[in-house]
Design a protein around this motif. Structure first.
Motif, mmCIF file in Angstrom:
data_model
loop_
_atom_site.group_PDB
_atom_site.id
_atom_site.type_symbol
_atom_site.label_atom_id
_atom_site.label_comp_id
_atom_site.label_asym_id
_atom_site.label_seq_id
_atom_site.Cartn_x
_atom_site.Cartn_y
_atom_site.Cartn_z
ATOM 1 N N VAL A 1 0.716 -1.224 -0.088
ATOM 2 C CA VAL A 1 -0.036 -0.030 -0.045
ATOM 3 C C VAL A 1 0.938 1.278 0.061
ATOM 4 C CG1 VAL A 1 -1.789 1.125 1.276
ATOM 5 C CG2 VAL A 1 -1.946 -1.183 0.902
ATOM 6 N N GLY A 2 1.850 1.245 0.829
ATOM 7 C CA GLY A 2 2.802 2.643 1.199
ATOM 8 C C GLY A 2 3.537 2.536 -0.368
ATOM 9 N N ARG A 3 4.076 1.685 -0.875
ATOM 10 C CA ARG A 3 4.797 1.967 -2.123
ATOM 11 C C ARG A 3 4.041 1.658 -3.374
ATOM 12 N NH1 ARG A 3 8.057 4.854 -0.869
ATOM 13 N NH2 ARG A 3 9.237 4.506 -2.869
ATOM 14 N N SER A 4 2.908 1.526 -3.223
ATOM 15 C CA SER A 4 2.009 1.310 -4.692
ATOM 16 C C SER A 4 2.533 -0.048 -5.460
ATOM 17 C CB SER A 4 2.146 2.507 -5.337
ATOM 18 O OG SER A 4 1.288 3.850 -4.399
ATOM 19 N N MET A 5 2.838 -0.972 -4.671
ATOM 20 C CA MET A 5 3.298 -2.128 -5.455
ATOM 21 C C MET A 5 2.202 -3.225 -5.343
ATOM 22 S SD MET A 5 7.184 -1.816 -3.854
ATOM 23 C CE MET A 5 7.829 -3.345 -4.820
ATOM 24 N N SER A 6 2.283 -4.302 -6.114
ATOM 25 C CA SER A 6 1.445 -5.314 -5.740
ATOM 26 C C SER A 6 2.147 -6.083 -4.712
ATOM 27 C CB SER A 6 1.254 -6.141 -7.004
ATOM 28 O OG SER A 6 2.464 -6.645 -7.405
ATOM 29 N N VAL A 7 1.441 -7.263 -4.193
ATOM 30 C CA VAL A 7 1.956 -7.926 -2.957
ATOM 31 C C VAL A 7 2.988 -9.014 -3.747
ATOM 32 C CG1 VAL A 7 1.543 -9.785 -1.210
ATOM 33 C CG2 VAL A 7 -0.276 -8.048 -1.812
ATOM 34 N N GLU A 8 2.621 -9.373 -4.999
ATOM 35 C CA GLU A 8 3.742 -10.099 -5.735
ATOM 36 C C GLU A 8 5.111 -9.756 -6.003
ATOM 37 O OE1 GLU A 8 0.553 -9.704 -6.516
ATOM 38 O OE2 GLU A 8 -0.386 -11.716 -6.087
ATOM 39 N N ASP A 9 4.938 -8.305 -6.132
ATOM 40 C CA ASP A 9 6.109 -7.632 -6.379
ATOM 41 C C ASP A 9 6.667 -7.294 -5.231
ATOM 42 O OD1 ASP A 9 5.753 -7.352 -9.241
ATOM 43 O OD2 ASP A 9 4.649 -5.590 -9.198
ATOM 44 N N VAL A 10 6.228 -6.878 -4.216
ATOM 45 C CA VAL A 10 6.774 -6.949 -2.756
ATOM 46 C C VAL A 10 7.320 -8.274 -2.356
ATOM 47 C CG1 VAL A 10 6.400 -6.754 -0.215
ATOM 48 C CG2 VAL A 10 5.141 -5.180 -2.039
ATOM 49 N N GLU A 11 6.716 -9.428 -2.728
ATOM 50 C CA GLU A 11 7.288 -10.697 -2.272
ATOM 51 C C GLU A 11 8.968 -11.002 -2.652
ATOM 52 O OE1 GLU A 11 7.875 -14.431 -0.578
ATOM 53 O OE2 GLU A 11 6.539 -12.970 0.033
ATOM 54 N N LYS A 12 8.921 -10.593 -3.865
ATOM 55 C CA LYS A 12 10.328 -10.435 -4.953
ATOM 56 C C LYS A 12 11.453 -9.608 -4.003
ATOM 57 C CE LYS A 12 7.962 -10.856 -9.227
ATOM 58 N NZ LYS A 12 7.874 -10.416 -10.671
ATOM 59 N N VAL A 13 10.964 -8.468 -3.399
ATOM 60 C CA VAL A 13 12.176 -7.849 -2.779
ATOM 61 C C VAL A 13 12.226 -7.932 -1.150
ATOM 62 C CG1 VAL A 13 12.010 -6.154 -4.410
ATOM 63 C CG2 VAL A 13 10.716 -5.755 -2.595
ATOM 64 N N ALA A 14 11.297 -8.909 -0.816
ATOM 65 C CA ALA A 14 11.029 -8.912 0.831
ATOM 66 C C ALA A 14 11.924 -10.314 1.011
ATOM 67 C CB ALA A 14 9.435 -9.122 1.052
ATOM 68 N N GLN A 15 11.220 -11.200 1.758
ATOM 69 C CA GLN A 15 11.928 -12.464 2.121
ATOM 70 C C GLN A 15 12.979 -12.046 3.153
ATOM 71 O OE1 GLN A 15 12.662 -15.531 -0.806
ATOM 72 N NE2 GLN A 15 11.222 -14.331 -2.275
ATOM 73 N N GLY A 16 13.125 -11.000 3.880
ATOM 74 C CA GLY A 16 14.199 -10.640 4.713
ATOM 75 C C GLY A 16 15.559 -10.057 3.906
ATOM 76 N N HIS A 17 15.245 -9.816 2.721
ATOM 77 C CA HIS A 17 16.399 -9.405 2.022
ATOM 78 C C HIS A 17 16.995 -7.977 2.542
ATOM 79 C CE1 HIS A 17 18.122 -11.350 -1.477
ATOM 80 N NE2 HIS A 17 16.711 -11.822 -2.109
#
Length: 793
Positions: A659-675
């Motif tokens: 919501v804050g970065r105007s991204m889809s949850v799928e796109d967030v998952e790519k840069v998340a995972q604790g990276h």
């Protein structure tokens, strides 16, 4: 006529007529008995009371007069002190001025203010930065006991620690850049910085030094893409900056390379090994003592709990470390190349990293330093320049500038050898960092007072004359010609309508416990302040507990003002969590951020308890009640419950980022995972909007969300502690004395270090783990352990 007849006649005449209604008789007040005359004692008591009241009024008036006179005298003393410190005379150049300068000065220089010294002589000073003793922090709760700590500490310590906030040091360098009395900066690194600085702070200081070096031109920060609200004033001459050190580590050299001239001791070395990362792993040690730490996490790259579950770097951990260190090394190498005007490629830098320690001749040969000197040249340079300025005027006129340079060069060559970097050093005296900072604070206080009283001075001519003569108001600028009624209305309007403000809220250190309550309290006060038009959230935190991070985030959402984020050294995990609601996020290229992931820890010390004869018994009122006990083994039900909670936290974390970065949850998952990302990498993947420090974030807030521009005041939260808090807190007088006594008692005993493992067992013995399993948003092992010790979750 008889008496009876007379009485009857009188009664008939006094009787009221039948047709007229009789008036009701008024009830008469009872007659008070006469008061006895006052006695002599009552007269005496009244006289005493009257005299006492009169004397009290006179005494009160005298006290008010004395306090007012003392306050005014103190103000005038500070005004003269500050003015004599910062004052210059642009028309007076060693006693000579040109006609053009005199003609132009009429339009440029305002007339001197009354009550201030008339003669203003331009000084030639060098501002000394004691980097070896400087402790740079993001936020200080109070700075009133620094001198007291040094006094009660080791009196033989010739290198007292100087503690400054990062923004204070940046502001000092900016002020020196526009101060015509300061001709140069000199940083003394000595044998190395005793208190290492974060890379984010180093970048902001490097940028301030760059502004100082370029202050001879009209300066606007080239990184600012929006309309800037201020620009640094242009100096007449180019200013130089110098740095000296016995040796330099990689981070220290990154900072020192920003100075125009870099001097290295003759027997010194450059230890340029690049960015390194080291981690400790305690799994084998814990198993040896029968302690099993169960880790629950979402994100393969969430590596903070690996110290309990691994014996070395895992594949994902090593991948993350390699990416971060490579990005940091690249940014630092590019910064050094730009500052030193080098043309090194990646092969050259790899050769430097692999070579080992560079000697001073090697360093100078490849252009990493400018000169090799046996000692710090500052005192010798000041002595030579001061000696040259004390000559007679006739000798100075006869001696040409070229001869002056030759004479100066010969004198310096005797000590330092042939060195052209000293020829443009013109300072004759040095100013300490502490003194300059002190005078800056006094100047700010005086300007605030004068702004307040200037509003009253504009209301009438008489007030203007009186206040300006006392140095309380600046009236040299001709005010607009308004009627007295208009002036009064304008004055009342300016006093009743508060000026626009930008509030900077600093989140420093681990998020959890008392620190989060302090931030929440500040946000609630800011929300009620209508003068605050924008909030700048300054984050310098590796993360913390889930609950505390969520509490701060929810307060930010309802603050009802635009929120801008500025990231310092680190704003990762919980630090990024609270930044997700911000309108715009600024980060330095070397900022550590990201780490979108959650982990939980359940300590199982049941085997340790059995081995040492410790028993534990309980009566469960539910299948998960034993989860609170570290001496109880993990059951399948407990495992499923904790895993479900961790998954819920992780999904929510991703949703607020989306919501804050105007991204889809799928796109967030790519840069998340604790990276974990550097600021430069985070901008590329969309987690950060722009690169820049705190100044740029404040500049953006002023230009975007206020109407007053540069005149907008900036408030910093949390506020400094008041007098009572400073006396009663750990950092106050009680804490200072306690620390001093403890240090004195420990001076005769060997130093015993308590490592992380010892702290862990100490916490278990005190049953500090007897709470919910710890759910954390952090990238730092030390922060995770600190939160576990405190019992925050």
């Amino acid at each position: 006529m008889s008496t009876n007849d007379a009485n009857s006649t009188q009664q008939q005449s006094s009787a009221p007529p039948k047709n007229i209604t009789a008036e009701p008789k008024k009830q008469q007040k009872p007659i008070q008995p006469p008061q006895p005359p006052p006695t002599s004692s009552s007269f005496a008591s009244r006289s005493i009371i009257t005299r006492f009241a009169s004397n009290s009024l006179r005494l009160g008036a005298k006290i008010v007069g004395i306090v007012t006179a003392a306050t005014l005298a103190s103000h005038l003393y500070e005004v003269n002190q500050v003015h004599s410190f910062f004052a210059t005379d642009r028309n007076n150049n060693n006693g000579n001025s040109t006609d053009d300068d005199n003609n132009n000065s009429k339009n440029k220089t305002p007339p001197p203010q009354r009550g201030l010294p008339k003669k203003m002589i331009k000084k030639k000073c060098v501002l000394v930065l004691p980097m070896q003793n400087l402790k740079l922090v993001e936020h200080k709760s109070s700075n009133n006991f620094d001198d007291l700590k040094r006094l009660l500490g080791d009196r033989n310590n010739k290198q007292p620690t100087i503690t400054l906030e990062a923004k204070e040091l940046v502001q000092i360098i900016h002020t020196a850049a526009s101060d015509p009395n300061i001709t140069a900066l000199h940083a003394d690194f000595g044998e190395g910085m005793r208190y290492p600085m974060g890379l984010g702070h180093i970048e902001e200081i490097r940028n301030a030094i760059r502004i100082f070096n370029e202050s001879h031109r009209a300066h606007r920060d080239p990184n600012v893409t929006h309309r800037p609200v201020y620009a640094m004033p242009r100096n007449e001459e180019k200013k130089l900056s110098y740095a000296f050190g016995h040796s330099f580590q990689w981070n220290e050299y990154f900072l020192a390379s920003a100075f125009t001239h870099l001097h290295l001791q003759a027997r010194g070395n450059l230890h340029l090994f690049g960015v390194t990362s080291s981690n400790s792993f305690f799994k084998a040690a814990l198993e040896k003592y029968g302690v099993n730490v169960h880790i629950f996490k979402h994100g393969n790259y969430k590596t903070a709990p690996n110290m309990f579950s691994e014996t070395k770097y895992s594949k994902s951990h090593l991948e993350d470390i390699t990416s971060i260190t490579s990005s940091l090394n690249k940014t630092m190498c590019q910064g050094i190349e730009k500052s030193r005007e080098l043309n090194f490629d990646s092969i050259m830098w790899k050769s430097i990293f692999d070579y080992g320690s560079l000697s001073s001749p090697n360093s100078k040969e490849i252009g990493l330093v400018d000169s090799i000197v046996p000692v710090d040249p500052l005192l010798s340079l000041l002595h030579v320049n001061k000696e040259a300025n004390t000559k007679n005027p006739d000798e100075i006129n006869e001696e040409s500038s070229s001869n002056k340079t030759t004479t100066k060069g010969k004198k310096l060559e005797e000590t330092f050898g042939l060195n052209k970097t000293f020829n443009k050093f013109v300072a004759t005296e040095q100013v300490s960092l502490v003194k300059y900072h002190e005078m800056m604070k006094k100047k700010d206080k005086i300007e605030q007072r004068q702004k307040f009283w200037t509003k009253f001075a504009e209301s009438s001519t008489a007030a203007s004359i009186i206040l300006s003569s006392l140095g309380l108001a600046n009236t040299h600028e001709s005010p607009q010609k308004l009627s007295s009624l208009s002036k009064t209305r304008q004055l009342l309007s300016s006093l009743t309508k508060p000026p626009e403000k930008v509030a900077v809220v600093t989140v420093d250190g681990a998020i959890g416990g008392a620190s989060s309550y302090e931030i929440i309290d500040a946000l609630r006060k800011i929300r009620l302040d209508k003068a605050v038009k924008c909030v700048v959230l300054r984050v310098n935190s590796p993360g913390g507990s889930v609950i505390s991070s969520e509490a701060i985030l929810e307060e930010l959402k309802i603050v009802d003002k635009p929120v801008i984020c500025s990231m310092a050294n680190a704003a990762a995990s919980g630090g990024y969590y609270i930044s997700t609601c911000c309108e715009k996020i600024f980060a330095n290229p070397t900022t550590i951020t990201g780490s979108i992931g959650v982990f939980g820890i359940k300590v199982d010390a049941s085997k340790w308890a059995r081995d040492y004869g410790v028993t534990s018994d309980y009566y469960p009122h539910g299948s998960h009640a034993a989860s609170l006990n570290p001496l109880t083994p993990l059951t399948p039900g407990m495992k499923d419950n904790i895993s479900r909670m961790i998954a819920g936290y992780y999904d929510y974390f991703k949703s607020i980022v989306a919501v804050g970065r105007s991204m889809s949850v799928e796109d967030v998952e790519k840069v998340a995972q604790g990276h974990v990302w550097t600021g430069e990498q985070a901008k590329e993947v969309g987690l950060v909007d722009a690169l820049g420090g705190l100044d740029r974030a404040i500049c953006y807030a002023k230009s975007t969300h206020t109407k007053s521009g540069e005149s907008v005041s900036v408030e910093f939260w949390p506020k400094k502690k008041d007098l009572w808090d400073m006396f009663s807190s750990k950092e106050g007088l009680v804490g200072v004395i306690t620390e001093a006594v403890a240090a004195a008692l420990a001076s005769n005993s060997p130093l015993v270090e308590i490592d992380i493992l010892a702290q862990l067992f100490k916490a278990m013995s005190e049953t500090k783990f007897a709470g919910m399993p710890h759910f954390m948003l952090t990238i730092d092992e030390k922060t995770a352990l600190e939160l576990m010790m405190r019992g925050d979750d």
